[in-house]
Scaffold this active site. Structure first.
Site, PDB file in Angstrom:
ATOM      1  N   LYS A 165       0.871  -1.178   0.000  1.00  0.00           N
ATOM      2  CA  LYS A 165       0.000   0.000   0.000  1.00  0.00           C
ATOM      3  C   LYS A 165       0.907   1.226   0.000  1.00  0.00           C
ATOM      4  O   LYS A 165       1.954   1.226   0.666  1.00  0.00           O
ATOM      5  CB  LYS A 165      -0.882  -0.041   1.266  1.00  0.00           C
ATOM      6  N   SER A 218      -9.697   2.069   3.213  1.00  0.00           N
ATOM      7  CA  SER A 218      -8.789   2.841   2.367  1.00  0.00           C
ATOM      8  C   SER A 218      -7.799   1.973   1.585  1.00  0.00           C
ATOM      9  O   SER A 218      -7.226   2.454   0.606  1.00  0.00           O
ATOM     10  CB  SER A 218      -8.003   3.821   3.232  1.00  0.00           C
ATOM     11  N   SER A 249      -9.951  -0.369   7.334  1.00  0.00           N
ATOM     12  CA  SER A 249      -9.352  -0.163   6.013  1.00  0.00           C
ATOM     13  C   SER A 249      -8.685  -1.385   5.380  1.00  0.00           C
ATOM     14  O   SER A 249      -8.330  -1.355   4.210  1.00  0.00           O
ATOM     15  CB  SER A 249      -8.331   0.970   6.070  1.00  0.00           C
TER      16      SER A 249
END
Lengths: 477, 95, 484
Positions: C76, C151, C175
């Protein structure tokens, strides 16, 4: 109207750690800009703080030294504000739960009296960087080497009532942190900075007036001047029926006045909250006892010992315990002098201090070591030299001509105590001054001094003055 | 809790965020909605409950006072918008 | 090849049936071919990947390889990667080349894994749809009109579309778990403090936690073995031994007590989602687990509490982005305040600004007690709900989200309804517990996740329960159609 000033001090003592409070970057002074600002100090994305063990130990020492409660649990909080020298946009400090709680400190005033000043708290926090105001293409330059340096902020109660008390208190803290070896006390380098909160109130009034804060004073002399200026400024305002504005002010060294800091004019809302990157700092009993054992003899304890055990006056003891280094020097002199404590004190505070001042030399760099000075004093007490000759010996030692015995030997300064030798010197003087001998015998006793002086002169100061007096009296009878 | 235009302006200033004049009503509405959501907290009596700042009941660990960071100025300043002589440059700071 | 899990690829590499370079190139080609429609990567680090793969092949040849050596993965874009842009999904860091590696990045790299690139995410991890990214929305591979969740939406979509065998994610309020659920993959948020936060760009420090996003529980265990561990650079990292998370995957579920919180099955839960979750629970019963109804009475307070704690921490964490040392700087600032306000105003998107402002407001003078302190007290109540529950049960189970993935744009203008979709995940972060999402079926052709919540440091148990379920079901094996 008679006005009384009420002063509280906030002192920032830079802790003498090797690394920053939350990062393993060096705290050494004077490095090239931003060469000692690591990713943590720069507040790079993703970095995290880890607390320096030594900073905690130093704060604990201070707490114990002022008999304060050392908090079993204290918490680091973020003080949020934007400023270019504050890389993260917040300063990590302690707010509601500081590491050191209420304590107190005895200060000595000029008239020989003492006064207790309360310490509200002392907390750990990180220092900010520096904005350099020289012109860089019309901009300011930011050096973050100092960012993250550990500070102990020591906050006093508003117990101080004069500039003299403020200075006595600040000097006491300055000496204490050096005694504890937690701060180098170097004021030029900013290791010890003072903020003064000052307000005025009519004599006898209970309630405090509105205060102004004078920030970042780095000399006792400037602090004294700033307080004096501020007293007059506030008094003028109040006597004209005006109101003192609560604000932050700076002392302008060149103009000798304080002025408002415009950039910090707006009311700050620091939005303190516990720093979620750090956990509560917990200190247990065993740790406190361990640190307590490491504490050196503190200035007040030392002072009392100098008075009771070494027989010094309160004044001498106070001066000689002014710094740990000076006290240690004095004690070494006294020991080498074989317990001539009073004479040792006089020499350290007199000739030695004068020479250091004159040559602008630090005690640690003194060419006359404590052993040399003590050795010399020993020669005074065993009558090898007189006090007067000793000054000559001291000067020679200062210029690097060796220790007292070497100088005495080399220069032949040994005191003449052989009565035969003194008698012949006296005979010489009597023979050379027949007129004065006549007058003396006729009753002009004041001439005794003249004869002694003459004898000392021909002996080049080396004749034992007591013996000279005695023998002269016999001869002139 | 309903925020007015001037509340939004005040908060935006506190957080140093430039917000277009035209966007302020939208923010006022959104922030008010969020605060309404948050205000549901007041339904519960929390007297006498200790605040919980961290999920674990742990204490701060301490780091040895040993320098391990060397000078990395060049690397660390490689993202800087403006530097000179090793300094970060900003518009004039007035004290 | 793309159907293979990380564990299976590991075997292929060990048997020298494929080289790391070949495998890496295979995934790089897939990204090149398929990511245009998904937008799951912000940066593809082809050069770095092939270099790491070549190095891995050497280790494999030399016989010094570990179980993950040579296997591709993606990070990420919240994890700092030295020499590679680390944007956090924000214009603010569009030009930011991280000068150091996050601990997680370092650990994964030390394990010999190959970084394919950096995945898309909501800006600064603030969002539940991946629509707040400066680099554009990410599409759900199951239906590209739908959001992948957020997210960690880029990591979830990339794993679901098999553009990478596995990825890292972070979870502050759901997330990892919510996008895992919406994209039909397996995601694990470890216990707070289990995975180092050093180099993981902070959103809300007391809630953020990194974890694996994978095709299976077995894969998640493999990556967690590398990610977990004490880090002296993170004060909130826990000094505690890391077990082998692969060791207990096959433990029997006989007698395991599963708690079902009544509050997670009340109004607001979509029928189709509820059915899938109930079926999964039935499956666990069949495997010998005991199912017990429990109460988490403060569940409805989790969202309000979170929206005080997280914005407060974020408003302060994001103050460092000031245009001075790195990141976006506005043109021609006329003074210092202008520099701050315009750099931040231009560099941050709307959702980030909203949260910064909420945080600044709730911390400001006069409001601290009513908001921040109140929220911290509620946080304790929420946390105590879980400790009470764990005195009776081993694991808690329920839905991850009230609905399946929603359409892009559907909630973009309504922050509060977006926040409420995290109702089942947020409490877990407030209490610092480990939580997992595993694929459990479909509702209207979109994936549904089953949430497993464990007591502190019970990751092994969660992985065991997830793996057992995946041994008797094949939901986790299903890949979206149309992505070949």
């Amino acid at each position: 109207m008679e006005w009384e000033m009420v002063i509280g001090l906030e002192i920032h003592a830079q802790l003498a750690t090797k690394t920053k409070i939350f990062s393993p970057a060096s705290t050494a002074f004077g490095a090239e800009p931003n060469t000692q600002a690591c990713a943590i100090d720069l507040g790079m994305p993703g970095v995290l703080p880890v607390l320096n063990k030594q900073a905690v130990r130093m704060a604990t020492k201070f707490g114990l030294a002022i008999d304060a409660e050392v908090a079993r649990t204290s918490v680091f909080a973020r003080k949020n504000y934007f400023y270019p020298d504050l890389p993260k946009g917040y300063q990590i400090s302690q707010f509601e739960l500081p590491v050191v709680g209420v304590g107190e400190l005895e200060i000595d005033l000029e008239d020989g009296s003492t006064k207790m000043i309360g310490v509200t708290r002392a907390h750990l926090e990180e220092d900010a960087g520096k904005s350099l105001h020289e012109d860089y293409h019309g901009m300011s330059g930011i050096d973050l080497n100092r960012a993250g340096t550990p500070l102990l902020e020591i906050v006093s109660e508003p117990d101080i009532r004069s500039a003299a008390e403020a200075i006595a208190y600040a000097k006491k803290i300055h000496s204490l942190v050096q005694y504890l070896e937690i701060c180098d006390g170097n004021m030029q380098e900013g290791s010890f900075r003072m903020d003064v909160n000052i307000s005025l109130r009519p004599q006898g009034q209970e309630e405090f007036g509105t205060r102004a804060e004078i920030k970042n004073l780095n000399s006792f002399r400037f602090m004294e001047k700033a307080i004096a200026f501020e007293f007059d400024r506030q008094m003028d305002i109040l006597e004209d029926g005006g109101k003192v504005v609560q604000e932050t002010r700076l002392y302008d060294v060149d103009k000798g006045e304080t002025r408002s800091m415009r950039s910090k004019e707006e009311a700050n809302d620091y939005r303190y909250f516990p720093d979620p990157d750090l956990l509560p700092l917990v200190i247990d009993e065993a740790y406190i006892e361990e640190v307590r054992k490491e504490l050196p003899e503190l200035p007040n304890e030392k002072k009392h010992r100098f008075i009771t055990h070494l027989g010094l006056s309160a004044y001498d003891a106070n001066v000689l315990t002014g710094s740990r280094e000076l006290a240690a020097y004095f004690e070494a002199v006294a020991e080498a002098a074989g317990g001539e404590n009073k004479i040792a004190a006089n020499w350290v505070m007199g000739e030695l201090s004068a020479a250091l001042n004159k040559e602008n030399t630090k005690l640690s760099d003194s060419p006359v070591t404590a052993e040399m000075l003590g050795g010399m004093i020993k020669r005074i007490s065993d009558n090898t030299i007189s006090g007067k000759i000793a000054k000559q010996v001291f000067e020679a030692m200062w210029s690097g001509e060796g220790d007292a015995d070497t100088v005495i030997e080399k220069k032949g300064l040994k005191q003449i105590t052989d009565s035969g030798a003194i008698e012949s010197l006296i005979d010489e003087v009597i023979a050379a001054n027949p007129a004065q001998v006549e007058q003396f015998k006729a009753g002009k006793e004041q001439l005794m001094g003249f004869f002694v002086g003459q004898v000392m002169k021909v002996s080049k100061g080396q004749a034992n003055p007591g013996q000279v007096n005695q023998i002269l009296r016999d001869k002139l009878k | 809790m309903s925020l007015e235009k001037q509340d939004v302006e005040k908060i935006a200033h506190l957080a140093r965020l430039a917000i277009d004049e035209s966007a302020i009503p939208g923010y006022a509405e959104d922030l008010s909605g969020i605060l309404d959501l948050v205000d549901q907290m007041s339904a519960v009596d929390t007297d006498g409950i200790e605040p919980l700042a961290h999920p674990h009941d742990a204490n701060q660990r301490l780091r040895e006072d040993v320098v391990t960071e060397e000078n990395q100025r060049e690397l660390l300043q490689s993202n800087a918008p403006q530097t000179d002589a090793g300094l970060f440059l900003v518009p004039k700071v007035i004290e | 090849m793309k159907e293979k899990t990380l564990a299976e690829l590991s075997a292929l590499i060990a048997q020298k049936e494929i080289s790391s370079v070949e495998l890496t190139q295979y995934y790089l080609d897939r990204i090149e071919r398929l990511d245009g429609g998904l937008n799951s990567f912000i940066s593809v680090t082809q050069e770095v990947a092939l270099k790491q793969a070549a190095a891995a092949d050497q280790k494999i040849a030399a016989g010094t390889a570990g179980p993950l050596t040579g296997l591709p993965m993606a990070h990420k874009d919240i994890f700092c990667t030295q020499g590679v842009r680390t944007s956090c999904g924000s214009k603010m860091l569009d030009n930011f080349i991280a000068p150091y590696n996050a601990t997680v990045v370092e650990q994964v790299s030390n394990a010999g894994m190959v970084m394919l690139g950096k995945t898309n995410m909501d800006e600064f991890a603030m969002g539940s749809s991946n629509e707040t990214s400066y680099y554009g929305a990410v599409s759900n591979p199951w239906d590209t009109d739908y959001v992948p969740g957020g997210s960690s939406g880029g990591s979830a979509a990339a794993v679901a579309a098999r553009l990478t065998p596995i990825a890292t994610g972070t979870d502050t309020g759901g997330s990892i778990r919510q996008p895992a659920a919406l994209c039909g993959i397996t995601g694990l948020k470890p216990t707070y403090g289990r995975v180092s936060r050093w180099g993981m760009i902070a959103f809300a420090s007391s809630l953020d936690q990194g974890g694996p996003m994978a095709q299976s529980a077995e894969d998640a265990a493999l990556l967690l073995n590398e990610m977990a561990g004490f880090d002296p650079k993170d004060s909130t990292s826990i000094e505690r031994d890391v077990p082998d998370y692969s060791a207990n995957l096959n433990d029997s579920l006989k007698g395991v007590k599963i708690g079902i919180p009544r509050e997670y099955f009340s109004e607001g839960l979509e029928g189709g989602v509820e059915n899938v979750v109930q079926d999964a629970i039935t499956e666990y019963r069949k495997m010998g687990a005991e199912v017990i109804d429990i109460d988490l009475p403060n569940t409805n307070l989790a969202v309000p509490t979170y929206y005080v704690v997280a914005p407060a921490e974020c408003s302060s964490n994001l103050s460092r982005y000031d245009g001075v040392r790195y990141g976006h700087r506005c043109d021609d600032p006329k003074d210092l305040e202008d520099l701050y306000k315009r750099s931040r105003g231009e560099g941050f998107g709307d959702e980030v600004k909203r949260r910064i402002m909420i945080g600044a407001y709730t911390l400001s003078a006069g409001y601290y007690d009513a908001y921040y302190l109140k929220a911290q007290r509620l946080r304790r109540l929420i946390s105590e709900d879980f400790s009470n529950a764990f005195s009776k049960v081993d694991v808690i189970m329920g839905p991850v989200t009230p609905n399946t993935a929603f359409r892009k744009g559907e909630k973009a203008d309504d922050p509060v309804s977006m926040y409420l979709s995290d109702i089942y995940t947020i409490a877990v972060n407030l209490a610092g517990l480990p939580g997992m999402s595993i694929p459990a079926g479909f509702s209207d052709n979109m994936p549904v996740g089953l949430q497993l919540i464990g007591n502190h440091f019970d990751e092994s148990k969660l992985l065991n329960l997830a793996h057992q379920y995946q041994s008797v079901t094949d939901w986790h094996r299903q890949a979206p159609a149309g992505i070949e």
